[in-house]
Design an enzyme around this catalytic site. Structure first.
Site, PDB file in Angstrom:
ATOM      1  N   ASP B  19       0.877  -1.171   0.000  1.00  0.00           N
ATOM      2  CA  ASP B  19       0.000   0.000   0.000  1.00  0.00           C
ATOM      3  C   ASP B  19       0.916   1.223   0.000  1.00  0.00           C
ATOM      4  O   ASP B  19       1.557   1.531   0.993  1.00  0.00           O
ATOM      5  CB  ASP B  19      -0.889  -0.032   1.261  1.00  0.00           C
ATOM      6  CG  ASP B  19      -1.736   1.230   1.409  1.00  0.00           C
ATOM      7  OD1 ASP B  19      -1.661   2.113   0.525  1.00  0.00           O
ATOM      8  OD2 ASP B  19      -2.464   1.343   2.414  1.00  0.00           O
ATOM      9  N   LYS B  81       2.490  11.383  -3.081  1.00  0.00           N
ATOM     10  CA  LYS B  81       1.446  10.752  -3.897  1.00  0.00           C
ATOM     11  C   LYS B  81       0.519  11.784  -4.537  1.00  0.00           C
ATOM     12  O   LYS B  81      -0.018  11.564  -5.620  1.00  0.00           O
ATOM     13  CB  LYS B  81       0.646   9.819  -2.993  1.00  0.00           C
ATOM     14  CG  LYS B  81      -0.316   8.899  -3.713  1.00  0.00           C
ATOM     15  CD  LYS B  81      -0.901   7.925  -2.699  1.00  0.00           C
ATOM     16  CE  LYS B  81      -1.877   6.956  -3.289  1.00  0.00           C
ATOM     17  NZ  LYS B  81      -2.383   6.032  -2.241  1.00  0.00           N
ATOM     18  N   GLU B 181      -7.459   0.490  -4.194  1.00  0.00           N
ATOM     19  CA  GLU B 181      -7.412   0.393  -2.734  1.00  0.00           C
ATOM     20  C   GLU B 181      -8.724  -0.095  -2.112  1.00  0.00           C
ATOM     21  O   GLU B 181      -8.700  -1.016  -1.291  1.00  0.00           O
ATOM     22  CB  GLU B 181      -6.961   1.729  -2.141  1.00  0.00           C
ATOM     23  CG  GLU B 181      -5.466   1.955  -2.399  1.00  0.00           C
ATOM     24  CD  GLU B 181      -5.028   3.408  -2.299  1.00  0.00           C
ATOM     25  OE1 GLU B 181      -5.840   4.257  -1.881  1.00  0.00           O
ATOM     26  OE2 GLU B 181      -3.873   3.691  -2.649  1.00  0.00           O
ATOM     27  N   ASP B 203     -13.262   5.164   1.577  1.00  0.00           N
ATOM     28  CA  ASP B 203     -11.821   5.185   1.817  1.00  0.00           C
ATOM     29  C   ASP B 203     -11.306   6.619   1.788  1.00  0.00           C
ATOM     30  O   ASP B 203     -11.145   7.213   0.730  1.00  0.00           O
ATOM     31  CB  ASP B 203     -11.137   4.327   0.731  1.00  0.00           C
ATOM     32  CG  ASP B 203      -9.608   4.294   0.869  1.00  0.00           C
ATOM     33  OD1 ASP B 203      -9.063   4.983   1.750  1.00  0.00           O
ATOM     34  OD2 ASP B 203      -8.972   3.576   0.076  1.00  0.00           O
TER      35      ASP B 203
END
Lengths: 167, 647
Positions: B19, B81, B181, B203
């Site tokens: 992850d 990210k 994810e 999420d």
């Protein structure tokens, strides 16, 4: 490409969507690239190609408009808005009126009226689908071709309703 | 007496799940039957996604880098990210942050470039440092690391996915698959709870938000719809608190210290003080964490005094963010053709779902108490580890399957700057579609093809993915040439485009020039720079990679021959056998190009056999369903009998 053949089902308009979804799932289990990670590249490519076809066939058949388009094409009748006969003046007239009503209801923020119109359109969309199913079953394709144009109109109308509800 | 674990030197490489998060990253693998996250020497599982650069000496990743961020704010990259797959002029570069950016020089790819310790790095390189650190962590635990499944936000577009894959390549990781994810989280939950039904995964991470609606039916995880925002997360909550802190400090000093006020009010990225920004952002994050338990918190901003924040004020600040997630959730439900009442459960993922206001909001939208019993920071990596294990051919491979979708519509630009959508959002992958276009002008000898992604009607409002030109079409009157464009999205969610002029047969598989990304050459150059001895190392790495590939293919081919000897035609077995022997020989040699060539030969020799195997698999899948149906109708008939008997 014949989506009916790809998914191994009978060529007709009123397909059993639940059964079709199950077939799609079983074929995916057999063909999904995840099952071919360790396979030789040729097999991997062949599986990918088939998996793409299966997904495209499923996408075509689960949508009434695309399903009807596929059927007409398979019976040699050209579809697409420029190939199909023009809608009747009465229908076009009504389309315009309906759009105006919707625009007015939108301006007044009358959600109840919008909802009522949406229900009516959904019902008529269902009618057009039944007519298509009958026409294809009888083999009388050309006579139900205008219903395809109607379906597209109902769909656009309902999309507009969605946009209004999101506002 | 305790038993020492002895590593088996011949143990096969272990697949891992990663992850790669905005705030923290982690790596997991399947031990026995369960996924576990790998801890470092301090027993910490989460590796802060922070990378520190120095004028000399190695790059530092993780906790130590995070601790130094306050002192070296410009040279320490956090939340990289958020910059993946974005252009140098992206709005993300103008948000509150301590970095110094460099514009790309003419001819250089249009990607974000940070200026750190006297050099330039791209987000792909920064991410590769994090992946490298995770790989080392995994190697310490497992000795030999196999392929990796890396997770990405479901709402990542093509450029962001490609950037993630480039980073893995740079870090020397073989990517088995990129998976979304929320889907990874659902996999971890689904296998744990063994419950069929329809679920929503909410999420909210450090920098990205996703919502996914999926159906779990006997091991098949079918995504119905997905939505999100790849620039919305806990970082944005921190920024809102930071603005609140700046405003409080400004009020505190406005009467007494003009110089301090001047520092506090500089918001422009070029002039603001990076140390102060980092200090305030860190304080904001700590206050946010403390407010999960406390009703009111205070923090000390060195040199500027104390600031306070109540939970009530915090919740008021973040409400607009929550409402953005709410609108996305509603659209996802609608795309799936469902209402909140139809859901069997809601799964919470991502550190930001620890905020009580977020939980309360999720409960309100979905009308359900959300599930959060698997650690929301770990659940994605655990799911990725399970998927990696499955892809490596271990575990319940026959039962489990992830069927995911594309998050955003894909199309091309047609006349008037309008988008023609070729693949709509929420199409199941892998998928492909074709569309035909024609020329607008007489004697037009080229087509310019502009690939875009997004939901809006106009090209200007969508994200540009790539441009390419199909040239060499003979002059014809307008409308006569026929350009067939084929889109294909693979199981990683990555798009490739082919274009063909059908009257002449001129074809081009796109050497896509990405609008916001690195081309192959740029990645290759970075790879050379990253390795100490450039070309030599690169050749050795290729050799190793090709050998692994050769052995995998030899194994798979052998298995296929053993299983389906009946499908072979006369002489075919010998031809395939000869190609296998040649590949085996090449794999013992030192030439990566030769191995590659023999792989292609074997591929050609077994192509028809592979096709026959495929057709039989399809026939069986369709047949299997028929057998099921027959069984069901028998069952049904028995039910009817039973009912009769009761009467």
């Amino acid at each position: 490409m014949d989506p009916f053949a790809t998914l191994g089902v009978e060529r007709k308009f009123d397909v059993d969507l639940a059964a079709l979804e199950k077939t799609h799932r079983e074929l995916s289990r057999a063909l999904h690239p995840d099952k071919f990670v360790a396979a030789p590249p040729g097999e991997r490519r062949a599986a990918l190609e088939k998996a793409v076809q299966v997904n495209e066939s499923w996408r075509t058949l689960r949508d009434p408009i695309r399903r009807a388009e596929a059927l007409f094409s398979l019976y040699g009748i050209a579809v697409g808005e420029t190939n199909e006969p023009k809608a009747s003046p009465e229908f076009l007239m009504e389309v315009m009126e309906r759009r105006e009503e919707l625009a007015e209801a939108r301006a007044r923020k009358d959600l109840a009226a919008v909802k009522k119109m949406a229900e009516e359109m959904a019902a008529r969309s269902g009618e057009a689908e039944r007519a298509l199913a009958d026409g294809f079953a009888r083999g009388d394709y050309a006579s139900v071709l205008p219903r395809l144009g109607e379906l597209r109109f109902y769909k656009r109308f309902l999309e507009e309703v969605s946009a209004i509800e999101e506002e | 007496m305790s038993l020492l674990e002895i590593f088996d030197p011949k143990a096969p490489p272990r697949p891992i799940g990663i992850d790669l998060g905005t705030t923290n990253s982690l790596v997991a693998y399947v031990r026995g039957e369960r996924p576990v996250a790998i801890a470092d020497c301090d027993s910490e599982v989460l590796l802060p996604s922070v990378v520190a650069y120095y004028d000399s000496g190695p790059v530092v990743v993780g906790r130590r880098a995070k601790e130094e961020a306050a002192e070296r704010p410009r040279d320490t990259i956090v939340s990289v990210k958020r910059f993946m797959g974005r252009g140098a002029d992206d709005p993300e570069t103008r948000r509150l942050g301590p970095y110094s950016f460099v514009d790309p020089k003419p001819g250089e790819p249009n990607v974000v470039r940070f200026e750190v310790a006297g050099r330039e790095v791209t987000p792909v390189e920064v991410s590769a440092e994090i992946l490298r650190a995770l790989k080392l962590l995994a190697q310490d635990e497992l000795r030999t690391v196999g392929g990796a499944v890396i997770t990405v936000p479901a709402y990542f577009d093509d450029a962001q996915r490609q950037a993630t894959k480039d980073a893995a390549r740079l870090a020397g990781l073989e990517v088995l698959r990129l998976i979304n994810e929320p889907t990874a989280a659902a996999l971890a939950y689904g296998l744990e709870k063994k419950q069929n039904g329809t679920f929503a995964v909410y999420d909210l991470g450090g920098g990205t938000f996703d919502v996914t609606i999926l159906v779990l039916d006997d091991g098949v995880f079918q995504v119905k719809s997905t939505g999100g925002d790849s620039a919305l997360g806990g970082d944005d909550m921190d920024r809102l608190i930071a603005e609140e802190i700046f405003a409080q400090l400004e009020r505190d000093w406005s009467a007494t210290d003009i110089a301090k006020v001047a520092d506090l009010t500089k918001r422009d990225p070029k002039t603001r003080k990076p140390q102060l920004v980092r200090l305030v952002l860190d304080a904001a994050r700590k206050m946010k964490h403390a407010l999960t338990e406390a009703q009111e918190v205070q923090a000390e901003i060195e040199g500027y005094g104390t600031v306070r924040l109540t939970r009530e004020r915090f919740e008021e600040c973040i409400l607009p963010l929550l409402e953005r997630t709410g609108a996305t959730c509603k659209r996802a439900l609608k795309d799936a053709g469902l209402k909140a009442e139809d859901l069997d459960g809601v799964i919470l993922v991502g550190g930001s779902t620890r905020v009580p206001a977020v939980r309360a909001y999720v409960k309100k939208i979905f009308k359900k108490e959300p599930l959060g019993d698997i650690d929301p920071d770990q659940v994605v990596a655990l799911g990725a580890a399970v998927q990696a294990d499955l892809l490596a051919g271990q575990g319940r491979t026959d039962e489990v399957l992830l069927l995911d979708v594309i998050p955003l519509s894909l199309g091309i630009e047609v006349g008037g700057g309008v988008v023609d959508k070729i693949l709509p959002r929420n199409t199941t992958i892998p998928s492909g579609a074709r569309a035909t276009y024609t020329t607008q002008e007489d004697n037009q000898t080229g087509f310019e093809i502009h690939v875009v992604q997004g939901e809006r009607e106009m090209v200007a409002d969508c994200r540009s993915l790539a441009r390419f030109t199909l040239k060499g079409i003979p002059p014809m009157p307008a409308g006569l040439a026929k350009l067939e464009v084929t889109f294909e999205v693979d199981a990683d969610g990555l798009l490739s485009v082919r274009a063909k002029e059908t009257t002449t047969g001129i074809e081009q598989t796109v050497a896509v020039k990405p609008s916001y990304g690195l081309d192959d050459e740029a990645v290759e150059n970075m790879l050379m720079d990253a390795l100490d001895h450039g070309e030599d190392d690169l050749r050795l790495r290729r050799l190793a990679e090709n050998r692994v590939e050769a052995h995998r293919i030899l194994g798979a081919t052998k298995k296929a021959l053993d299983a389906d000897a009946a499908l072979l035609e006369p002489g075919e077995k010998d031809r395939i056998g000869a190609a296998m022997a040649a590949l085996e020989g090449a794999a013992k040699g030192e030439d990566p190009a030769k191995i590659h060539a023999r792989i292609e030969d074997l591929d050609a020799a077994s192509k028809e056999f592979a096709g026959r195997r495929m057709n039989r698999a399809i026939a069986r899948a369709i047949e299997g369903k028929r057998v099921d149906e027959v069984e069901k109708s028998v069952e049904h008939a028995r039910g009817v009998e039973a009912a009769h008997e009761q009467r």
